[in-house]
Each structure stands twice: as C-alpha cells, then as structure tokens.
Design a protein around this motif. Structure first.
Motif, PDB file in Angstrom:
ATOM      1  N   VAL A 204      50.399  18.986  33.988  1.00 35.64           N
ATOM      2  CA  VAL A 204      51.669  18.349  34.384  1.00 35.64           C
ATOM      3  C   VAL A 204      52.763  18.750  33.389  1.00 35.64           C
ATOM      4  O   VAL A 204      53.878  19.144  33.768  1.00 35.64           O
ATOM      5  CB  VAL A 204      51.508  16.805  34.453  1.00 35.64           C
ATOM      6  N   LEU A 205      52.422  18.670  32.101  1.00 33.20           N
ATOM      7  CA  LEU A 205      53.371  19.069  31.059  1.00 33.20           C
ATOM      8  C   LEU A 205      53.757  20.539  31.229  1.00 33.20           C
ATOM      9  O   LEU A 205      54.933  20.915  31.139  1.00 33.20           O
ATOM     10  CB  LEU A 205      52.750  18.840  29.671  1.00 33.20           C
ATOM     11  N   ALA A 206      52.762  21.388  31.516  1.00 31.24           N
ATOM     12  CA  ALA A 206      53.021  22.818  31.674  1.00 31.24           C
ATOM     13  C   ALA A 206      53.999  23.066  32.829  1.00 31.24           C
ATOM     14  O   ALA A 206      54.938  23.857  32.699  1.00 31.24           O
ATOM     15  CB  ALA A 206      51.712  23.560  31.924  1.00 31.24           C
ATOM     16  N   ASP A 207      53.814  22.358  33.942  1.00 30.75           N
ATOM     17  CA  ASP A 207      54.716  22.549  35.080  1.00 30.75           C
ATOM     18  C   ASP A 207      56.123  22.039  34.770  1.00 30.75           C
ATOM     19  O   ASP A 207      57.117  22.614  35.221  1.00 30.75           O
ATOM     20  CB  ASP A 207      54.153  21.879  36.337  1.00 30.75           C
ATOM     21  N   ARG A 208      56.205  20.969  33.979  1.00 32.09           N
ATOM     22  CA  ARG A 208      57.547  20.482  33.580  1.00 32.09           C
ATOM     23  C   ARG A 208      58.243  21.514  32.707  1.00 32.09           C
ATOM     24  O   ARG A 208      59.441  21.761  32.856  1.00 32.09           O
ATOM     25  CB  ARG A 208      57.433  19.153  32.838  1.00 32.09           C
ATOM     26  N   VAL A 209      57.499  22.120  31.770  1.00 29.12           N
ATOM     27  CA  VAL A 209      58.090  23.166  30.928  1.00 29.12           C
ATOM     28  C   VAL A 209      58.559  24.328  31.807  1.00 29.12           C
ATOM     29  O   VAL A 209      59.683  24.825  31.667  1.00 29.12           O
ATOM     30  CB  VAL A 209      57.083  23.672  29.869  1.00 29.12           C
TER      31      VAL A 209
END
Ligand code: PLP
Length: 371
Positions: A204-209
C-alpha cells in the motif's frame, strides 16, 4: 608521483564501457524514457538485492526520503528524529513535508544514532525517526525498530551510504517501514546523474509513493489525480546504467572491505584513529578517521596529491538554515565535526595506494610538532 583520488568514477566506467554503451543503445532503441520495462527491471532487481517486496525508482535520494515520509502522511505538526551528524538532505526532506526535524547526538564510537538516544528524544509529537547508515555502517536497527514500535513511531532508513550493508541476513533499507537510497554518482551504487529509490515490504505504501511521485495519478489512469503529488521519477537511461552496475556492486563492496582492512592494519600505530566498529556489515562508503590536526593534515595530503574530505564539517543543527530552531548542544557530533577526515575510498585502490596514503600521514606527524 601519481595522484590518489578520493573517488575514481573514471576507472569504474572504463571497465564497464562496453556494457554501458550497449545498455544505452538498448534504451535509445526502446524510446521508453520515463517508466517502462527498463525502469521496472531495475526496480525488481533492486528489491531482490535488498530483500524487500517492493522498490520504487525516484529522481534522487532526497526525494526518496521525502516521498517515504509523505506516503506515511507525516507532515505539519509532526516531529521526526534525525541524527545531526548526517548529510543535509536528511533533515531537508523532513522540512519538505512540513514536519519538524528534532536533532539528536550520536554514539561516540561509530557516530551513529542509537536506540537509547532515540528513545530519550521521543515525545507525543514524534511521528518518525530516520536512522542514517553513515559511512556504510548499519545503525543498530534491531534495537531501533524495537523502540520505535513500542512508541508507535515510524522508521524510515536513510540508506544512501549503505547499499547492501547487511546484518543477521537483513539488508539496509529492509529493517524499517521504508528505506531510502540515493544513486548519486559517488555512492556505492551510482548512476550517471541523479537517481534514487524507496524500498519497502508494504504494497500500500509502495503504491502511494508511486502515485505521489507521478503527479498523484491514480495508478491505472493517465488523467485522474487522486492527490496533488509531484514529479520525481527515475529515468530509463539511469535505470539501464544502474542495472549494469548492480551486477558488480557486491564485488565492489568486497573490495572496499579489503581496502578498509589495509587501512586498519597500516594505521595500527598511527596517531589518527579510524571510526569503525569493524563489523562485517559495513560497506565502507567512506573511510573515516579522526585527529585534532585534521585541517593541516588535509592540506599536507593535498600537497601530495591525495584527495581527502570531511563528512561533515558542520553538524545539521548548526547549519544557518536551521538557525530558527532552539539552540541545541550536541557535543559528540560537534567535537567530531572538527576532527573527522575521510581518506580515499573506492573499488580501484591498490594496497600500494593505501600504504602511500598512510606513509604520507606518518610523514605529516613526524614533520610537525604535534601531540
Ligand atoms: C547522498 C545522501 C543523500 C541524498 O541523496 P541525493 O541523491 O543526493 O539527493 C541523503 N542522505 C545521505 C546520508 C546521503 O549521503
């Protein structure tokens, strides 16, 4: 007399010249300059190398730190703990998201932040901590993550100087919620220009980045923007270069360790004192020692065509840019800043180069009345 350079990128690129030419030619032929398969291939290779599920290429290491913090919704009203003995980019990224850097001192032996130092600085407004793996040494991450988890504080590793540094099977960048890398040309893994990456296990964090770094775009859409993001992407040409150089990184790190052992042996009876725990997790981005006669020693080395540097001459909390924060006394880092010297360190040094550096240092101490 041949010069001993502080870093030697020319030799690195000479040995890789044909491979780099082919990689650039392939990137030119593909005509995918932003994103595309060359970037994805490097991101996958970098995630695998770091032992993380995800890697996201970005424009530089400072952006990697900033985007990791932003993707965690860290901003106005939040404090982020940062060791003062680091490159300016670490606190710069904190300010860029609207948060406040809280500077802390470092351990006198290796000049890294410790879990105890971090714990003493945590308050109810602390949102994150950025341990910095300075000079290629891993910060004590198991303890730091334990303390941070206990207090509900996020950990973003600044791994810009520690590509593939490893302890207990876990690699720099893979300990915290996210790790930030720089591929500035002089780093252990460097592009032919600027580049950076964030690694994480959190999809999820990776997609936000990915979204924030690409104008806040919804990931499957070109013209729908979920947030106001920015533009911070890794170019395909740089990704092509990085994939070639990544194949040699482990070998280069091994040679850096060998160079460090030559220094350590040769400096045994020297008045200058290497800063090292001497553990195997170190990838020796820099070879740093200390002496109260630092400035004159650097001049002496320079007269003998030996490149030396200082990392860093002014701790972050004393930088003019941070004048408006309350005056702080962080004596260990302040004293170190007056004594630190970084000796030549790169994967092309020979044992005779190292012996010449150490002999030139010995000559300096014989020649002047210093004690
Ligand atoms: C190089 C470096 C950075 C910044 O990386 P850039 O790619 O130059 O933006 C951040 N932190 C540390 C410790 C660095 O050495």
């Amino acid at each position: 007399m041949t010069a001993t350079e502080f870093v030697d990128l020319r030799s690195t690129h000479l040995t890789l010249r044909d491979e780099l030419d082919r990689a650039w030619a392939a990137a030119l032929d593909s005509s995918d300059f932003i994103g595309g398969s060359t970037v994805v291939a490097f991101e996958n290779a970098w995630a695998t190398a770091c032992g993380t599920r995800e890697a996201i290429g970005v424009a530089n290491g400072t952006d990697a730190l900033e985007l990791a913090l932003r993707a965690m919704s860290i901003g106005r009203g939040d404090d982020v703990i940062v060791p003062t003995n680091t490159f300016f980019a670490t606190p710069e990224a904190v300010v860029a998201v609207g948060a406040r850097p809280v500077f802390v001192d470092v351990d006198p032996s290796d000049l890294l932040v410790t879990a105890a130092i971090i714990e003493a600085a945590i308050t109810h407004t602390t949102a994150a901590v950025i341990p910095v793996h300075l000079y290629g040494q891993l910060a004590p991450m198991a303890d730091i993550v334990e303390v941070a988890d206990r207090h509900g504080v996020r950990v973003v590793e600044d791994a810009a100087q520690a590509h593939l540094a490893e302890r207990d099977g876990r690699i720099a960048g893979g300990w915290g919620a996210a790790g930030a890398f720089s591929f500035y040309p002089g780093k252990n893994l460097g592009a032919l220009g600027d580049g950076g990456a964030i690694v994480t296990d959190d999809h999820v964090l990776a997609d936000r980045v990915r979204s924030i770094a690409n104008h806040g775009r919804r990931l499957d859409s070109k013209y729908v923007h979920d947030v106001v993001g920015r533009n911070s992407r890794l170019d395909a040409l740089q990704a092509a270069v990085l994939s070639v150089k990544l194949e040699r990184l482990a070998e280069w790190n091994t040679h850096r360790r060998v160079v460090a052992s030559w220094y350590a042996d040769a400096l045994t009876d020297s008045p200058i004192e290497p800063i090292r725990r001497g553990t195997s997790d170190d990838v020796f981005h820099l070879y740093v020692a200390r002496t109260p006669h630092r400035d004159r020693l650097i001049e002496h080395l320079s007269r003998h065509q030996i490149g030396a540097g200082v990392h860093y001459p002014l701790p972050c909390h004393l930088q003019p840019a941070f004048e408006s924060i309350e005056p702080l006394s962080l004596p260990i880092a302040e004293r170190a800043a007056t004594e630190l010297i970084s000796l030549p360190m790169h994967p092309h040094l020979t044992e005779s180069d190292v012996l010449r550096v150490v002999e030139t240092i010995a000559e300096f101490f014989r020649g002047c009345n210093v004690d």
